[in-house]
Design an enzyme around this catalytic site. Structure first.
Site, PDB file in Angstrom:
ATOM      1  N   CYS A  16       0.845  -1.193   0.000  1.00 37.12           N
ATOM      2  CA  CYS A  16       0.000   0.000   0.000  1.00 37.12           C
ATOM      3  C   CYS A  16       0.875   1.236   0.000  1.00 37.12           C
ATOM      4  CB  CYS A  16      -0.912   0.043   1.239  1.00 37.12           C
ATOM      5  SG  CYS A  16      -2.049  -1.345   1.374  1.00 37.12           S
ATOM      6  N   GLY A  43      -0.112   0.088  -5.046  1.00 34.88           N
ATOM      7  CA  GLY A  43      -1.428  -0.524  -4.876  1.00 34.88           C
ATOM      8  C   GLY A  43      -2.379  -0.047  -5.944  1.00 34.88           C
ATOM      9  N   ASN A 117      -0.093   1.393   5.940  1.00 30.59           N
ATOM     10  CA  ASN A 117       0.720   0.535   5.075  1.00 30.59           C
ATOM     11  C   ASN A 117       1.438  -0.468   5.969  1.00 30.59           C
ATOM     12  OD1 ASN A 117       3.835   0.994   3.253  1.00 30.59           O
ATOM     13  ND2 ASN A 117       2.348  -0.648   3.095  1.00 30.59           N
ATOM     14  N   GLY A 118       1.209  -1.759   5.736  1.00 25.12           N
ATOM     15  CA  GLY A 118       1.868  -2.781   6.539  1.00 25.12           C
ATOM     16  C   GLY A 118       0.911  -3.886   6.920  1.00 25.12           C
ATOM     17  N   TYR A 257      12.495  -4.347  -5.669  1.00 23.74           N
ATOM     18  CA  TYR A 257      11.382  -4.318  -6.610  1.00 23.74           C
ATOM     19  C   TYR A 257      10.311  -3.284  -6.321  1.00 23.74           C
ATOM     20  CZ  TYR A 257       7.100  -5.960  -8.962  1.00 23.74           C
ATOM     21  OH  TYR A 257       5.953  -6.035  -9.697  1.00 23.74           O
ATOM     22  N   ASP A 361      14.285  -9.038 -11.432  1.00 21.54           N
ATOM     23  CA  ASP A 361      14.493  -8.775 -10.008  1.00 21.54           C
ATOM     24  C   ASP A 361      14.264 -10.001  -9.143  1.00 21.54           C
ATOM     25  OD1 ASP A 361      11.477  -8.506  -8.901  1.00 21.54           O
ATOM     26  OD2 ASP A 361      11.630  -7.644 -10.895  1.00 21.54           O
ATOM     27  N   CYS A 397       6.216 -13.422   3.333  1.00 18.67           N
ATOM     28  CA  CYS A 397       6.328 -12.178   4.100  1.00 18.67           C
ATOM     29  C   CYS A 397       5.025 -11.969   4.870  1.00 18.67           C
ATOM     30  CB  CYS A 397       6.570 -10.989   3.177  1.00 18.67           C
ATOM     31  SG  CYS A 397       6.560  -9.392   4.028  1.00 18.67           S
TER      32      CYS A 397
END
Length: 472
Positions: A16, A43, A117-118, A257, A361, A397
């Protein structure tokens, strides 16, 4: 909203982007919109803007790109001097309007808007506790857990309630919050996700990436520190460092990336870092080849670094169709090879008769990489060597990037030779983890490498690892 699974599905998904501005006298709605435009790569599922005028907060959000959600008319309707914006790709929660941000709510402190964001790693535990204590949830996002905690602790000052919330939550979060009269920025104590501070005349700006500051004409001041709260109001800017993690753990995949190349974060320029990754890749893989080509666009800078270090010619051997965006509808199974060619077209005159190094990448599943190798070979390349500017992704992740579950990660189940055969390359090389870290010099201990190493800076409960989210 359909997602493009032709190329992007074989990449970690952007998480995000957040943006905030405090600026009496400026058109904050349009500046926020321009900021979101600059962060659109983070996003593409939804976008939203909230604006405060000192007594109320207006909100508009919708599904799609910022250009699809906002028009001149709805931007003109915003009145105020504080703005917060958000672009979203869902890493937790489903893709629908109720999960779009900013989230605007009312508590004893008045109206508040929040953009996040997270990812929180203890979201299930917190959501269950809040639910049992009478909290009501409208969305399936972990961001709403943060909202509920702030409201729960709102007996004191807003900053005090944010501090108490920070003590409760675990994981990754960069927050931009607006009240009716102030703008607040918050970064988690490990600094997983980026957040920076800028200034435009008398205005202050908060953004996920410095490229958004450039877009709105703001000057970069500094990165928000891990564990820091920044408050901007009529008194100016105040800062409090309230929590400290056991270490810094900036997301290293931002540099590989996710972030735009023209962004600088936490002391490093993304473009320079990617070029050095390419140089290091060439040192580790001294192959006998004629040309180096990138997989556009994310492999370009690393490919250029590879060419500089190796002395090989850099060529544009794959052309990207820029009119097929991330909303392109996936073809039926029988047409997927054609789908790749709609996105990327090889240049026969560049590739024919050459030993080619293809630089990208990363590889997630390997499906698209194999199709790219095949396209290059069909254009008459003598050899195709595939090189990645990141180590193998072997773990998921849980801090705000969708790297897929471990069962879908090709490097989690296949060794290097098996992957090489799977994608059909003559040679395959991933940048080593140490080689990647060496790019950052004496700061290499400040990064999260969990997706490559399995070393998670913040523990992840089994229910989150297994993809179970409470109350969904």
């Amino acid at each position: 909203m359909f997602k493009n699974c032709i190329v992007e599905c074989d990449k970690p998904r952007d998480e995000c982007g957040v943006f905030g501005i405090y600026s009496p006298g400026l058109d904050v709605a349009r500046l926020t919109y321009y900021g979101l435009y600059a962060l659109q790569h983070r996003g593409q599922e939804s976008a939203g803007i909230a604006v405060a005028d000192g007594s109320r907060i207006q909100l508009h959000k919708g599904m799609g790109l910022a250009s699809e959600v906002f028009s001149h008319e709805n931007l003109d309707s915003f009145q105020g001097y504080i703005g917060v914006g958000h672009v979203r790709y869902s890493t937790t929660g489903t893709s629908n309007l109720v999960n779009a941000q900013p989230l605007v709510f009312r508590c004893s402190r008045g109206m508040i808007g929040l953009a996040h964001n997270g990812n929180l790693t203890n979201v299930n535990e917190l959501r269950s506790q809040l639910f049992l204590n009478g909290s009501v949830f409208q969305s399936s996002t972990d961001s709403e857990v943060i909202v509920n905690l702030i409201a729960r602790y709102s007996q004191g000052s807003l900053v005090d309630s944010i501090i108490k919330t920070m003590i409760d939550i675990r994981g990754a979060y960069s927050l931009v919050i607006l009240t009716e009269k102030s703008l607040i920025g918050v970064r988690d104590p490990y600094g997983f996700r980026p957040l920076c501070l800028g200034r435009k005349g008398d205005a202050y700006v908060l953004a996920s990436e410095s490229c958004a500051l450039d877009t709105v004409g703001a000057e970069f001041i500094r990165d928000v520190e891990p564990g820091e709260i920044i408050v901007i109001d009529k008194k100016g800017l105040t800062s409090r460092k309230v929590l400290q993690g056991s270490r810094k753990a900036h997301c290293i995949f931002e540099y590989i990336y996710l972030a735009r190349p023209d962004t600088s974060m936490d002391g490093f320029n993304v473009n320079k870092v990617r070029r050095e990754m390419g140089r290091q890749l060439a040192r580790e893989y001294p192959v006998d080849a004629d040309i180096v080509i990138p997989v556009p666009d994310s492999g370009k800078t690393a490919a250029w670094g590879f060419a500089l270090e190796s002395g090989m010619a850099y060529e544009e051997g794959l052309m990207k169709n820029r009119y097929i965006g991330r909303t392109f509808i996936q073809p039926v199974q029988s047409s997927r090879d054609l789908g790749v060619k709609l996105k990327l077209n090889p240049v026969r005159d560049v590739l024919e008769g050459k030993k080619v190094v293809v630089v990208d990448d990363s590889i997630v599943r390997g499906t698209t990489s194999g199709k790219i190798v095949n396209m290059v070979r069909e254009c008459g390349a003598k050899e195709v060597h595939f090189c990645l500017s990141s180590p193998p992704i072997i773990k998921s992740c849980y801090y705000g990037i969708d790297t897929s579950n471990r069962g879908e990660l090709i490097a989690a189940s296949k060794n290097l030779e098996e992957i090489r055969k799977y994608i059909g390359a003559d040679g395959l090389h991933y940048l080593s983890l140490q080689g990647l870290l060496d790019v950052f010099g004496d700061q290499q201990g400040n990064f999260c490498t969990a997706c490559f190493s399995g070393d998670y800076p913040v523990g992840v409960p089994d229910d989150v690892v297994n993809g179970k989210y409470a109350l969904e």
